[in-house]
Design an enzyme around this catalytic site. Sequence first.
Site, PDB file in Angstrom:
ATOM      1  N   LYS A  69      18.361 -13.340  91.891  1.00 46.19           N
ATOM      2  CA  LYS A  69      17.583 -13.434  93.129  1.00 46.19           C
ATOM      3  C   LYS A  69      16.595 -14.601  93.111  1.00 46.19           C
ATOM      4  CE  LYS A  69      17.919  -8.841  95.116  1.00 46.19           C
ATOM      5  NZ  LYS A  69      18.866  -8.137  94.224  1.00 46.19           N
ATOM      6  N   GLU A  73      11.352  -8.008 103.689  1.00 44.86           N
ATOM      7  CA  GLU A  73      11.446  -6.558 103.568  1.00 44.86           C
ATOM      8  C   GLU A  73      12.171  -6.262 102.255  1.00 44.86           C
ATOM      9  OE1 GLU A  73      13.812  -8.209 105.383  1.00 44.86           O
ATOM     10  OE2 GLU A  73      15.384  -7.515 104.009  1.00 44.86           O
ATOM     11  N   SER A 109      24.720 -10.247  86.994  1.00 48.31           N
ATOM     12  CA  SER A 109      23.727 -10.649  87.995  1.00 48.31           C
ATOM     13  C   SER A 109      22.288 -10.337  87.602  1.00 48.31           C
ATOM     14  CB  SER A 109      24.046  -9.999  89.345  1.00 48.31           C
ATOM     15  OG  SER A 109      24.160  -8.594  89.209  1.00 48.31           O
TER      16      SER A 109
HETATM   17  C1  LIG Z   1      20.049  -7.416  94.528  1.00 49.66           C
HETATM   18  C2  LIG Z   1      21.007  -7.385  93.392  1.00 49.66           C
HETATM   19  C3  LIG Z   1      22.411  -7.364  93.585  1.00 49.66           C
HETATM   20  C4  LIG Z   1      23.047  -7.278  94.947  1.00 49.66           C
HETATM   21  O1  LIG Z   1      22.820  -8.342  95.796  1.00 49.66           O
HETATM   22  P1  LIG Z   1      23.944  -9.425  96.154  1.00 49.66           P
HETATM   23  O2  LIG Z   1      23.359 -10.158  97.279  1.00 49.66           O
HETATM   24  O3  LIG Z   1      25.207  -8.700  96.485  1.00 49.66           O
HETATM   25  O4  LIG Z   1      24.119 -10.257  94.936  1.00 49.66           O
HETATM   26  C5  LIG Z   1      23.232  -7.391  92.479  1.00 49.66           C
HETATM   27  N1  LIG Z   1      22.735  -7.417  91.229  1.00 49.66           N
HETATM   28  C6  LIG Z   1      21.404  -7.441  90.996  1.00 49.66           C
HETATM   29  C7  LIG Z   1      20.919  -7.462  89.592  1.00 49.66           C
HETATM   30  C8  LIG Z   1      20.501  -7.417  92.062  1.00 49.66           C
HETATM   31  O5  LIG Z   1      19.176  -7.418  91.820  1.00 49.66           O
END
Ligand SMILES: *Cc1c(COP(=O)(O)O)cnc(C)c1O
Length: 394
Positions: A88, A110, A379
Site C-alpha cells: 500500500k 476512508e 503483498s
Molecule cells: C489491502 C491489502 C490487500 C488487498 O488490496 P488490493 O488492492 O487487492 O491489493 C492485499 N494484501 C494486503 C497485505 C493488503 O494490505
Amino acid sequence: MTNELNGTFGDFGGTYLPEFLAEILGELAEKYDELKVTEEFQNDLKALYKDYAGRPSLLYYAERLTKELGGAKIYLKREDLNHTGAHKINNVVGQGLVARALNKSKLIAETGAGQHGVATATIAAYLNLDCDIYMGARDMGAQKPNVYRMKALGANVIPVTAGQGTLKDAVDIALGAYAQDHEDSYYLLGSAVGPHPYPTMVRDFQQIISEEIKAQIQELEGKQPTAVIACAGGGSNALGAFTAFIPDENVELVSVEPAGKGANTDRHGLALGKGAPDVIHGFKTLVLHDEDGEIAESYSAASGLDYPGISPILSMLKEKGRISLGAVTDKEAVDAFIALSHLEGIIPALESSHAIAYLFQDHGDKYTNPDDVVVVNLSGRGDKDVENVFENLM
Ligand SMILES: *Cc1c(COP(=O)(O)O)cnc(C)c1O
C-alpha cells in the site's frame, strides 16, 4: 473500447457520479496526465520508492516451500518488507506527491480495517499534510491498534456512525467531506477501484512491483516466470505484479480471490469469478449480487479482500482471457499462513496467504515442472493477523 484517457477499460471503468463530483475528478484526471510525464514528478517518485518505502523489495527464493510443493521453483516478491509492511505504501507515496503538486493541504481517506488509513496517515506525516481518516465506528472498535497508529502519525480519525458503522458508510461520508472541501483537500483512494482516474493512477503507482520482478528474475534465473500469482481484493497488488507482464502472453497471470466460507455459499468475495457488470462506488465493474439482483455484501476473513467489486482493469483482463482466476477459502488461507510461517520463517498477511494457498491446491501438472519458475506476490506481512488467526480462525 479501452480508452485510458477517460478511464474506460473494455466495458468497465468510467465515472458514474453526480455532476459536480465528476467535474472535480475530471480536473484531477487532466492534472494527473500532465504531471505523470514530467521528469520532476518521476524523479520524486523514484526517490520516495527508494529512500522512504525501501524499494526495490527482495525477490526471495522460497527453497523449503519449493521442496514441500515438489514442482516449480517458487519465488516470493517481498512487498511485506516495505515500510509499513505492505504494497500500500507504493500507492500512497505516488498519490501523496500528486496532492503536493496540486498544492492541497489535507488528505482525506476512508478505511475499513485501517491498513489504508495507516498508509495514508504515514505519507501525510511525511509530506506535512493534514489528514482526516473516516472509519466506521464498529470498525474502530475492532481495529484498535490501527486507530492508535493513525493517531500516533497525527491523523484525525473520524468515527462514522451512520448505517452499519462500517466501510460502506465511511465511503459515503468521506466523499461528502471531500466534495465540500475539494479546494484544499485531496481524496486518496486505496486500491485500483473507484471512478477515473483512480484505477489508472493506482495501477501506475503499483506497476513498480512487476517492473522489479522482471529485472530480478532475469538476473537470478536468466529467464522469465511461467506464472505470477497475486491475491485480489480491489486488485492493486495484483495489477502491480501483473502489469509489466501483460504483453508477455506466455506468462500466466493468476488473480486469487477470497472464497470465504466456500464458493457455493453466499459468503465469499469472488467478484471476478461470480460477479456481473454493475456500477458500484462511481465506476462499472464485475460486482457480486444477491438473488434479487441487488449488490450483495462480500465476505472474507481477510479484511483487505472483503469487497463486492474489483478493479475495472482486472474485469477487462478477465473478459479478454488474459488472467486466470483462483478461489481460496478462509480455511485454505489459514493453512497457508501457518505453512509459510513454519517453512520459511515469514508470516504472511492473511490476504497474501490466499496467493500462497493457491499453490497448495490441485492444478493438475501446471506447476509441477522443476525447470519452471513461479512468482507469488507477498503483498504484506501478517503481524496484524496473528491474534485473529489464533483467537478466531484456528
Ligand atoms: C489491502 C491489502 C490487500 C488487498 O488490496 P488490493 O488492492 O487487492 O491489493 C492485499 N494484501 C494486503 C497485505 C493488503 O494490505
